[in-house]
Design a protein around this motif. Structure first.
Motif, PDB file in Angstrom:
ATOM      1  N   HIS A  68      21.275  11.352  17.255  1.00  0.00           N
ATOM      2  CA  HIS A  68      22.440  12.244  17.156  1.00  0.00           C
ATOM      3  C   HIS A  68      23.717  11.412  17.027  1.00  0.00           C
ATOM      4  O   HIS A  68      23.829  10.332  17.612  1.00  0.00           O
ATOM      5  CB  HIS A  68      22.575  13.132  18.394  1.00  0.00           C
ATOM      6  CG  HIS A  68      21.413  14.038  18.619  1.00  0.00           C
ATOM      7  ND1 HIS A  68      20.776  14.721  17.607  1.00  0.00           N
ATOM      8  CD2 HIS A  68      20.770  14.385  19.765  1.00  0.00           C
ATOM      9  CE1 HIS A  68      19.801  15.459  18.119  1.00  0.00           C
ATOM     10  NE2 HIS A  68      19.760  15.268  19.428  1.00  0.00           N
ATOM     11  N   ASN A  69      24.652  11.968  16.299  1.00  0.00           N
ATOM     12  CA  ASN A  69      26.009  11.440  16.268  1.00  0.00           C
ATOM     13  C   ASN A  69      26.942  12.639  16.259  1.00  0.00           C
ATOM     14  O   ASN A  69      26.486  13.793  16.306  1.00  0.00           O
ATOM     15  CB  ASN A  69      26.236  10.519  15.054  1.00  0.00           C
ATOM     16  CG  ASN A  69      26.125  11.240  13.724  1.00  0.00           C
ATOM     17  OD1 ASN A  69      26.014  12.465  13.669  1.00  0.00           O
ATOM     18  ND2 ASN A  69      26.141  10.493  12.634  1.00  0.00           N
ATOM     19  N   VAL A  70      28.229  12.391  16.222  1.00  0.00           N
ATOM     20  CA  VAL A  70      29.204  13.465  16.038  1.00  0.00           C
ATOM     21  C   VAL A  70      30.130  13.051  14.907  1.00  0.00           C
ATOM     22  O   VAL A  70      30.732  11.975  14.966  1.00  0.00           O
ATOM     23  CB  VAL A  70      30.053  13.736  17.298  1.00  0.00           C
ATOM     24  CG1 VAL A  70      30.997  14.910  17.050  1.00  0.00           C
ATOM     25  CG2 VAL A  70      29.178  14.019  18.496  1.00  0.00           C
ATOM     26  N   VAL A  71      30.195  13.889  13.895  1.00  0.00           N
ATOM     27  CA  VAL A  71      31.113  13.666  12.779  1.00  0.00           C
ATOM     28  C   VAL A  71      32.125  14.799  12.810  1.00  0.00           C
ATOM     29  O   VAL A  71      31.776  15.952  13.087  1.00  0.00           O
ATOM     30  CB  VAL A  71      30.355  13.669  11.421  1.00  0.00           C
ATOM     31  CG1 VAL A  71      31.323  13.520  10.254  1.00  0.00           C
ATOM     32  CG2 VAL A  71      29.309  12.564  11.392  1.00  0.00           C
ATOM     33  N   VAL A  72      33.384  14.470  12.545  1.00  0.00           N
ATOM     34  CA  VAL A  72      34.443  15.483  12.441  1.00  0.00           C
ATOM     35  C   VAL A  72      34.982  15.457  11.022  1.00  0.00           C
ATOM     36  O   VAL A  72      35.313  14.403  10.483  1.00  0.00           O
ATOM     37  CB  VAL A  72      35.593  15.196  13.435  1.00  0.00           C
ATOM     38  CG1 VAL A  72      36.761  16.162  13.194  1.00  0.00           C
ATOM     39  CG2 VAL A  72      35.109  15.293  14.875  1.00  0.00           C
ATOM     40  N   SER A  73      35.024  16.634  10.398  1.00  0.00           N
ATOM     41  CA  SER A  73      35.619  16.764   9.060  1.00  0.00           C
ATOM     42  C   SER A  73      36.073  18.206   8.897  1.00  0.00           C
ATOM     43  O   SER A  73      35.850  19.035   9.779  1.00  0.00           O
ATOM     44  CB  SER A  73      34.598  16.410   7.968  1.00  0.00           C
ATOM     45  OG  SER A  73      33.643  17.449   7.810  1.00  0.00           O
ATOM     46  N   THR A  74      36.679  18.493   7.745  1.00  0.00           N
ATOM     47  CA  THR A  74      36.956  19.900   7.471  1.00  0.00           C
ATOM     48  C   THR A  74      35.603  20.587   7.304  1.00  0.00           C
ATOM     49  O   THR A  74      34.610  19.944   6.930  1.00  0.00           O
ATOM     50  CB  THR A  74      37.771  20.086   6.172  1.00  0.00           C
ATOM     51  OG1 THR A  74      36.992  19.622   5.069  1.00  0.00           O
ATOM     52  CG2 THR A  74      39.096  19.344   6.225  1.00  0.00           C
ATOM     53  N   THR A  75      35.555  21.872   7.571  1.00  0.00           N
ATOM     54  CA  THR A  75      34.300  22.618   7.424  1.00  0.00           C
ATOM     55  C   THR A  75      33.845  22.581   5.964  1.00  0.00           C
ATOM     56  O   THR A  75      32.653  22.494   5.682  1.00  0.00           O
ATOM     57  CB  THR A  75      34.500  24.059   7.922  1.00  0.00           C
ATOM     58  OG1 THR A  75      34.920  23.985   9.289  1.00  0.00           O
ATOM     59  CG2 THR A  75      33.228  24.873   7.827  1.00  0.00           C
ATOM     60  N   ALA A  76      34.802  22.584   5.038  1.00  0.00           N
ATOM     61  CA  ALA A  76      34.476  22.558   3.609  1.00  0.00           C
ATOM     62  C   ALA A  76      33.736  21.279   3.212  1.00  0.00           C
ATOM     63  O   ALA A  76      32.902  21.304   2.313  1.00  0.00           O
ATOM     64  CB  ALA A  76      35.753  22.712   2.791  1.00  0.00           C
ATOM     65  N   ASP A  99      34.344   6.682   3.701  1.00  0.00           N
ATOM     66  CA  ASP A  99      34.517   8.020   3.123  1.00  0.00           C
ATOM     67  C   ASP A  99      35.750   8.695   3.730  1.00  0.00           C
ATOM     68  O   ASP A  99      35.791   8.974   4.927  1.00  0.00           O
ATOM     69  CB  ASP A  99      33.265   8.850   3.409  1.00  0.00           C
ATOM     70  CG  ASP A  99      33.231  10.141   2.606  1.00  0.00           C
ATOM     71  OD1 ASP A  99      34.291  10.787   2.461  1.00  0.00           O
ATOM     72  OD2 ASP A  99      32.147  10.505   2.140  1.00  0.00           O
ATOM     73  N   ALA A 100      36.749   8.950   2.895  1.00  0.00           N
ATOM     74  CA  ALA A 100      38.019   9.511   3.383  1.00  0.00           C
ATOM     75  C   ALA A 100      37.861  10.931   3.930  1.00  0.00           C
ATOM     76  O   ALA A 100      38.728  11.409   4.664  1.00  0.00           O
ATOM     77  CB  ALA A 100      39.047   9.504   2.255  1.00  0.00           C
ATOM     78  N   ARG A 101      36.761  11.603   3.572  1.00  0.00           N
ATOM     79  CA  ARG A 101      36.548  12.966   4.102  1.00  0.00           C
ATOM     80  C   ARG A 101      36.191  12.938   5.583  1.00  0.00           C
ATOM     81  O   ARG A 101      36.351  13.939   6.296  1.00  0.00           O
ATOM     82  CB  ARG A 101      35.410  13.661   3.338  1.00  0.00           C
ATOM     83  CG  ARG A 101      35.693  13.889   1.858  1.00  0.00           C
ATOM     84  CD  ARG A 101      34.440  14.399   1.146  1.00  0.00           C
ATOM     85  NE  ARG A 101      33.345  13.419   1.241  1.00  0.00           N
ATOM     86  CZ  ARG A 101      32.098  13.647   0.820  1.00  0.00           C
ATOM     87  NH1 ARG A 101      31.782  14.803   0.292  1.00  0.00           N
ATOM     88  NH2 ARG A 101      31.162  12.718   0.939  1.00  0.00           N
ATOM     89  N   VAL A 102      35.653  11.793   6.058  1.00  0.00           N
ATOM     90  CA  VAL A 102      35.232  11.674   7.460  1.00  0.00           C
ATOM     91  C   VAL A 102      36.461  11.385   8.319  1.00  0.00           C
ATOM     92  O   VAL A 102      37.096  10.341   8.187  1.00  0.00           O
ATOM     93  CB  VAL A 102      34.187  10.548   7.631  1.00  0.00           C
ATOM     94  CG1 VAL A 102      33.839  10.356   9.105  1.00  0.00           C
ATOM     95  CG2 VAL A 102      32.935  10.858   6.818  1.00  0.00           C
ATOM     96  N   ILE A 103      36.806  12.315   9.195  1.00  0.00           N
ATOM     97  CA  ILE A 103      37.978  12.139  10.060  1.00  0.00           C
ATOM     98  C   ILE A 103      37.629  11.246  11.247  1.00  0.00           C
ATOM     99  O   ILE A 103      38.399  10.395  11.649  1.00  0.00           O
ATOM    100  CB  ILE A 103      38.513  13.514  10.523  1.00  0.00           C
ATOM    101  CG1 ILE A 103      39.026  14.284   9.295  1.00  0.00           C
ATOM    102  CG2 ILE A 103      39.611  13.366  11.574  1.00  0.00           C
ATOM    103  CD1 ILE A 103      39.258  15.753   9.536  1.00  0.00           C
ATOM    104  N   ALA A 104      36.435  11.440  11.788  1.00  0.00           N
ATOM    105  CA  ALA A 104      35.954  10.602  12.887  1.00  0.00           C
ATOM    106  C   ALA A 104      34.444  10.706  12.947  1.00  0.00           C
ATOM    107  O   ALA A 104      33.872  11.736  12.570  1.00  0.00           O
ATOM    108  CB  ALA A 104      36.562  11.059  14.213  1.00  0.00           C
ATOM    109  N   ALA A 105      33.792   9.643  13.412  1.00  0.00           N
ATOM    110  CA  ALA A 105      32.336   9.666  13.546  1.00  0.00           C
ATOM    111  C   ALA A 105      31.902   8.673  14.602  1.00  0.00           C
ATOM    112  O   ALA A 105      32.402   7.547  14.637  1.00  0.00           O
ATOM    113  CB  ALA A 105      31.666   9.340  12.216  1.00  0.00           C
TER     114      ALA A 105
END
Ligand SMILES: [Cu+2]
Length: 151
Positions: A68-76, A99-105
């Motif tokens: 498991h990990n946690v990725v934060v991005s826009t839902t889109a 990847d610029a779409r990835v806000i945090a991971a």
């Protein structure tokens, strides 16, 4: 007696004021061997200097089988990132590199392990449509939640 009561009242007021100023800056999330997060939504504040996301894997299975990990991005962006995550592979924690779409991971962890990531609140916009999810292949459809962002 009166003075003591006033001091306590002042102390309580001070604590409440500080909590408000800090906003909601930490999310503590648990993932298990049944491919589930314990939260379906979490709230953070875009005004947090630093947002912290802590993941605890409460299961026993190794990362190769039930990572498991946690990725934060826009839902889109969630589905696209999750697709590219499979190509990125375990060596990259199933997160597309640069990847610029990835806000945090966070990193990918197995049972009994913990991972933590911090990022500035200003990377989020209040009222935006964000999600947190696990990008291990096949997990994001079940392991996801709404990240509500307040001011
Ligand atoms: Cu997972």
């Amino acid at each position: 007696m009166k003075l003591a009561q006033s001091l306590i009242a002042l102390a309580l007021l001070g604590a409440a004021g500080m909590a408000q100023a800090a906003g909601n800056c930490t999310v503590a999330l648990k993932g298990n061997d049944a491919m589930q997060f314990d939260l379906k939504e979490a709230t953070v504040s875009a005004s947090c200097p630093t947002i912290t996301i802590e993941l605890t894997h409460t299961g026993k299975l190794p990362a190769a089988a039930m990572g498991h990990n946690v990725v934060v991005s826009t839902t889109a962006d969630m589905a696209g990132i999750s697709r590219d995550a499979v190509k990125a592979g375990a060596a990259n924690n199933y997160v597309p590199k640069g990847d610029a779409r990835v806000i945090a991971a966070t990193t990918l962890i197995g049972g009994g392990q913990k991972a933590k990531i911090t990022f500035p609140g200003k990377k989020l916009t209040a009222g935006g449509d964000y999600s947190f999810y696990c990008s291990f292949p096949g997990h994001y459809t079940m392991m996801k939640g709404k990240l509500i962002v307040t001011k």
